[in-house]
Design a protein around this motif. Structure first.
Motif, short mmCIF file in Angstrom:
data_model
loop_
_atom_site.label_atom_id
_atom_site.label_comp_id
_atom_site.label_asym_id
_atom_site.label_seq_id
_atom_site.Cartn_x
_atom_site.Cartn_y
_atom_site.Cartn_z
N GLU A 132 109.63 53.42 52.64
CA GLU A 132 110.01 53.31 51.23
C GLU A 132 108.79 53.07 50.34
O GLU A 132 108.63 53.71 49.30
CB GLU A 132 111.04 52.19 51.05
N VAL A 133 107.92 52.16 50.75
CA VAL A 133 106.70 51.87 49.99
C VAL A 133 105.79 53.10 49.96
O VAL A 133 105.17 53.40 48.94
CB VAL A 133 105.97 50.64 50.57
N TRP A 135 103.63 57.61 46.47
CA TRP A 135 103.51 59.02 46.08
C TRP A 135 104.20 59.30 44.75
O TRP A 135 103.83 60.26 44.06
CB TRP A 135 104.06 59.92 47.18
N ASN A 136 105.17 58.49 44.36
CA ASN A 136 105.87 58.69 43.09
C ASN A 136 105.26 57.88 41.95
O ASN A 136 105.51 58.17 40.78
CB ASN A 136 107.35 58.32 43.24
N ALA A 137 104.46 56.86 42.26
CA ALA A 137 103.92 55.95 41.24
C ALA A 137 102.76 56.59 40.49
O ALA A 137 102.08 57.49 40.98
CB ALA A 137 103.47 54.65 41.91
N ARG A 156 98.29 49.40 42.45
CA ARG A 156 98.81 48.16 43.04
C ARG A 156 99.43 48.43 44.41
O ARG A 156 99.18 47.70 45.37
CB ARG A 156 99.85 47.53 42.12
N LEU A 157 100.21 49.51 44.52
CA LEU A 157 100.82 49.85 45.82
C LEU A 157 99.75 50.17 46.86
O LEU A 157 99.86 49.75 48.01
CB LEU A 157 101.79 51.02 45.65
N LEU A 158 98.74 50.91 46.47
CA LEU A 158 97.65 51.21 47.41
C LEU A 158 96.95 49.92 47.85
O LEU A 158 96.71 49.72 49.04
CB LEU A 158 96.64 52.18 46.77
N ALA A 159 96.64 49.05 46.90
CA ALA A 159 95.93 47.81 47.23
C ALA A 159 96.78 46.89 48.12
O ALA A 159 96.25 46.26 49.04
CB ALA A 159 95.53 47.08 45.95
#
Length: 122
Positions: free
Chosen positions: A12-13, A18-20, A27-30
């Motif tokens: 999910e993350v 990929w959608n962010a 933030r998601l990558l970090a």
């Protein structure tokens, strides 16, 4: 060891990343990817947060109104998982379908992704 719950939340993350866009993607990558994470698929490759952000941004530019969504169940064992995803207009069947294999670091973050394209429009 990857539990089914952790594998599902990681998938999910992964798709959220990929959608962010912008700061949300950073933030998601970090938070969920190692600093030296590697991504490879038939159309591209990237390493690290900056490389991944550039690659994802390029896909979003190419398909501006498309979103990534899960297709089917996540399969996992040890620190590895695989799942199918779809890319297409929101609320519609995906036009592109792929299959990704993710290897997690010891801390549970995404370290390595190998992507495959199963369905691509001609």
């Amino acid at each position: 060891m990857t539990t089914p719950t952790h594998a599902q939340s990681t998938a999910e993350v992964y798709l959220q990343t990929w959608n962010a866009r912008g700061a949300d993607r950073a933030r998601l990558l970090a938070d969920h990817w190692t600093a030296d994470a590697v991504y490879v698929d038939p159309l591209g490759a990237a390493t690290g947060h900056d490389g991944l952000a550039d690659l994802i941004g390029g896909v979003q530019q190419q398909f501006p109104d498309f979103v990534f969504q899960p297709v089917g169940e996540v399969d996992a064992h040890h620190r590895q998982m695989r799942f199918q995803w779809g890319l297409g207009p929101a609320g519609a069947p995906p036009l592109i379908v792929g299959f990704d294999v993710i290897v997690l670091a010891d801390d549970g973050r995404i370290a390595d992704v190998r992507g495959f394209l199963d369905q691509v429009p001609s």
